[in-house]
Design an enzyme around this catalytic site. Structure first.
Site, short mmCIF file in Angstrom:
data_model
loop_
_atom_site.label_atom_id
_atom_site.label_comp_id
_atom_site.label_asym_id
_atom_site.label_seq_id
_atom_site.Cartn_x
_atom_site.Cartn_y
_atom_site.Cartn_z
N SER A 1 -5.90 6.03 0.84
CA SER A 1 -6.53 7.38 1.63
C SER A 1 -7.87 7.50 1.31
CB SER A 1 -5.58 8.54 1.64
OG SER A 1 -5.64 8.72 0.07
N HIS B 1 -5.15 2.18 -5.85
CA HIS B 1 -4.51 3.37 -5.06
C HIS B 1 -5.53 4.14 -4.37
CE1 HIS B 1 -0.88 6.06 -5.01
NE2 HIS B 1 -1.47 6.02 -3.88
N ILE B 2 -6.24 3.32 -3.41
CA ILE B 2 -7.41 3.90 -2.68
C ILE B 2 -7.19 3.93 -1.30
CG2 ILE B 2 -9.20 3.52 -4.25
CD1 ILE B 2 -10.08 1.19 -2.76
N GLU C 1 1.14 3.02 -12.64
CA GLU C 1 -0.48 3.21 -12.53
C GLU C 1 -0.91 4.68 -13.22
OE1 GLU C 1 -0.15 3.13 -7.96
OE2 GLU C 1 -0.77 5.23 -8.27
N THR D 1 0.96 -0.99 0.04
CA THR D 1 -0.14 -0.11 -0.09
C THR D 1 1.02 1.43 0.08
OG1 THR D 1 -0.07 -0.37 2.24
CG2 THR D 1 -1.88 -0.92 1.22
N ARG E 1 3.89 2.39 -2.41
CA ARG E 1 4.23 2.81 -3.74
C ARG E 1 4.68 1.61 -4.93
NH1 ARG E 1 1.88 6.84 -2.56
NH2 ARG E 1 2.30 8.95 -2.74
C1 DGY Z 1 -0.44 9.62 -0.31
O1 DGY Z 1 -0.80 10.41 0.27
O2 DGY Z 1 0.84 9.47 -0.40
C2 DGY Z 1 -1.25 8.65 -0.99
O3 DGY Z 1 -0.62 7.67 -1.60
C3 DGY Z 1 -2.32 9.41 -2.06
O4 DGY Z 1 -1.31 10.33 -2.93
#
Ligand code: DGY
Length: 324
Positions: A293, A290-291, A271, A240, A242
């Site tokens: 947050s 990429h969810i 992505e 979760t 990168r």
């Molecule tokens: C972050 O805050 O780094 C999340 O991956 C959303 O950009």
């Protein structure tokens, strides 16, 4: 334009965040939520004192060099800031901030979802139901990996990693971790966490490996073939953080051989549109877009935190979340 500083918000922000932004600043908004090109970013920034971007906008050295003198700050709406060349920003005297803390709970929730989705074969299960392939039940049907009581390994025991570890403890998991600087004894004890001095020492202890380190030149491709080989056979990989921290070819090969039983991935190299094609249809991959947050509370929190940083900068104070 009045006396207020001009802030360019590169994406459409939550309603409450935009309300505060337009109350306190001259705002350049993006109501259509268009993903701007580098040229458009530079062009629109011409009228701005600060930029409030997301990780979707890449502030490379080249883009930063083209920003007008007027731009004093890049106040990110994200905790990760690998999309900004901080050295180039520093050289230009542009302050860079991020939004830590406020997204730790939401992202840890997604880490646990990825763990369970991968371990319990959610991708295959959902497909069976949706595509009417579910014809029978038997003791051998859809047998996955139980996580309760197993070992939860964390690389990058920062804010998100610590919350994820706490949640994993709720599944009676034993927490193992590595981190550049070891946690203090009290925090370690509260998490019931066992420290390992190196990634190589940690990996054999991970039934589940959850990645929580930022993407930097040092962590790019961190989970490579040699390291994957150190995981116990049948381990679950969760990312979760990168996409860059995983060597995709190595992970895909390990999924094929069964050395890695399954992977729960919320982030990907390339992505959103150019991810490794093998991930898209892989039954053992539980993929999310990429969810980490993506909750209302957290997105408000991120916006307010970015605005707090801008408020400090324009009041001539040091912003709490300065990263460059
Ligand atoms: C972050 O805050 O780094 C999340 O991956 C959303 O950009």
């Amino acid at each position: 334009m009045g006396d207020k500083p001009v802030v360019f918000a590169t994406r459409k922000l939550p309603e409450a965040v935009e309300a505060r932004l337009v109350r306190d600043y001259e705002a350049i908004l993006n109501p259509d939520d268009k993903l701007y090109t580098a040229d458009e970013l530079v062009e629109i920034s011409a009228g701005a004192d600060a930029i409030l971007p997301c990780h979707t906008e890449k502030f490379t050295a080249e883009v930063i060099a083209r920003l007008p003198e007027r731009v004093k700050a890049i106040a990110n709406f994200s905790v990760g800031y690998d999309h900004v060349d901080t050295a180039a920003a520093k050289q230009r005297g542009i302050i860079v901030t991020n939004t830590p803390d406020v997204l730790s709970d939401a992202t840890a929730e997604i880490a646990i979802l990825c763990m369970l989705g991968a371990a319990r074969r959610a991708t295959e299960g959902v497909a069976l139901v949706r595509e009417a392939g579910w014809k029978d039940w038997s003791p051998a049907f859809m047998v996955g990996t139980q996580t309760t009581g197993k070992r939860f390994g964390v690389i990058g025991m920062g804010r998100v990693g610590q919350v994820a570890a706490k949640r994993a403890r709720g599944f009676d998991m034993a927490v193992h971790y590595t981190k550049r600087s070891r946690l203090d004894a009290e925090t370690e004890a509260a998490l019931g966490a066992t420290y390992h001095a190196t990634i190589e020492e940690l990996l054999p202890q991970c039934d589940v490996l959850s990645l929580h380190c930022p993407a930097t030149p040092e962590t790019t491709g961190l989970l490579n073939a040699e390291r994957i080989a150190l995981l116990p056979k049948g381990a679950i990989v969760v990312n979760t953080a990168r996409g860059a921290v995983i060597d995709d070819a190595a992970l895909i090969a390990a999924l094929k051989s069964g050395h890695v039983a399954a992977a729960g991935l919320d982030v990907f190299n390339g992505e959103p549109t150019d991810i490794h094609p093998a991930y898209r249809k892989h039954p053992k991959v539980f993929p999310l877009p990429h969810i980490g947050s993506a909750t209302l509370e957290t997105r408000d929190g991120m916006g307010f935190r970015a605005l707090d940083n801008l408020d400090a900068i324009f009041a001539g104070k040091e912003p709490v979340d300065r990263v460059a």
